[in-house]
Design an enzyme around this catalytic site. Structure first.
Site, PDB file in Angstrom:
ATOM      1  NE  ARG A 186      35.429 -71.254 -35.915  1.00  0.00           N
ATOM      2  CZ  ARG A 186      34.559 -70.503 -35.938  1.00  0.00           C
ATOM      3  NH1 ARG A 186      34.101 -69.335 -36.156  1.00  0.00           N
ATOM      4  NH2 ARG A 186      33.797 -70.687 -34.201  1.00  0.00           N
ATOM      5  NE  ARG A 244      30.753 -73.055 -32.022  1.00  0.00           N
ATOM      6  CZ  ARG A 244      31.574 -73.039 -32.998  1.00  0.00           C
ATOM      7  NH1 ARG A 244      31.116 -74.581 -33.968  1.00  0.00           N
ATOM      8  NH2 ARG A 244      30.685 -72.503 -34.407  1.00  0.00           N
ATOM      9  CE  LYS A 291      26.336 -64.542 -33.949  1.00  0.00           C
ATOM     10  NZ  LYS A 291      26.250 -66.024 -34.481  1.00  0.00           N
ATOM     11  NE  ARG A 322      31.725 -72.275 -39.297  1.00  0.00           N
ATOM     12  CZ  ARG A 322      31.415 -71.154 -38.730  1.00  0.00           C
ATOM     13  NH1 ARG A 322      30.920 -70.263 -39.078  1.00  0.00           N
ATOM     14  NH2 ARG A 322      31.373 -71.835 -37.434  1.00  0.00           N
ATOM     15  NE  ARG A 345      28.539 -66.827 -28.034  1.00  0.00           N
ATOM     16  CZ  ARG A 345      29.826 -66.491 -29.578  1.00  0.00           C
ATOM     17  NH1 ARG A 345      30.240 -65.711 -29.647  1.00  0.00           N
ATOM     18  NH2 ARG A 345      29.401 -67.958 -30.063  1.00  0.00           N
TER      19      ARG A 345
END
Ligand code: ADP
Length: 191
Positions: free
Chosen positions: A134, A145, A14, A128, A89
């Site tokens: 993160r 998540r 996204k 990532r 969300r």
């Protein structure tokens, strides 16, 4: 105004696609994840409140998230439209967004779901994690998540399906190929 929701699980792409879309369509990108991370980095009151939640991969409460989002929309009075990334969300967030936009004489134009299967998501986020700092990209946080996504966020899809606004784009493949599919869907809507 043209308002687009880019919808998809963590790691769907996204953020990458939003960056390309705002350039082409001159829209303002609002990523609630980025906003929360900025608050955490700047050590604001809000940042202190949500830091642990973000690190764990849990969702922030609707009340906090909606208030932050509405404030951010208000910060861009000259916007030609918005791309919402990571919001809504939950169904409550989707309802609040509709109501807020309606109060401004505005609405959501299209919702595009970027479809990516779970195996691919895990691979991408593991990659990532090697370069991002993160904490929620760590494998054990990712489970949470993905749980939040399939437990709460996925229910946003029938909400927009019911409004006739939902479109799907395959999120697996070359970045530019996915981008041009997104553009096709948007141009179809805008014409
Ligand atoms: P992702 O890579 O999962 O798309 P984001 O950057 O969008 O990550 O979000 C990171 C974290 O920020 C989420 O796991 C959650 O804790 C919080 N967050 C972001 N957007 C929302 C939202 N709309 N509602 C609740 N929590 C949110």
């Amino acid at each position: 105004m043209f308002n687009l929701i880019l919808f998809g699980p963590p790691g769907a792409g996204k953020g990458t696609q939003s960056a390309k879309l705002i350039d082409k369509y001159q829209l303002v990108h609002i990523s609630t994840g980025d906003l929360f991370r900025a608050h955490i980095q700047q050590e604001t009151e809000l940042g202190k409140k949500v830091k642990a939640l973000l690190a764990s991969g849990e969702l922030v409460s609707d009340a906090i998230t909606i208030a932050m989002l509405e404030e951010e929309i208000g910060n861009h009075p000259a916007a030609r439209g918005f791309i919402f990334d990571g919001f809504p969300r939950t169904v409550a967030q989707a309802e609040a967004l509709d109501k807020f936009l309606e109060g401004r004489g505005d609405k959501i134009g299209t919702v595009i779901a970027l479809d990516v299967d779970e195996d691919e998501l895990r691979k991408r986020i593991a990659e990532r994690h090697k370069v991002s700092n993160r904490p929620d990209d760590a494998a054990e946080k990712l489970v949470k998540r993905i749980d939040e996504y399939f437990g709460k966020t996925i229910h946003v899809l029938p909400f927009y399906e019911g409004q006739g606004k939902l479109r799907h784009v395959n999120g697996i493949g070359e970045i530019d190929a996915i981008f041009s599919e997104l553009c096709q869907v948007i141009d179809e809507h805008l014409k």
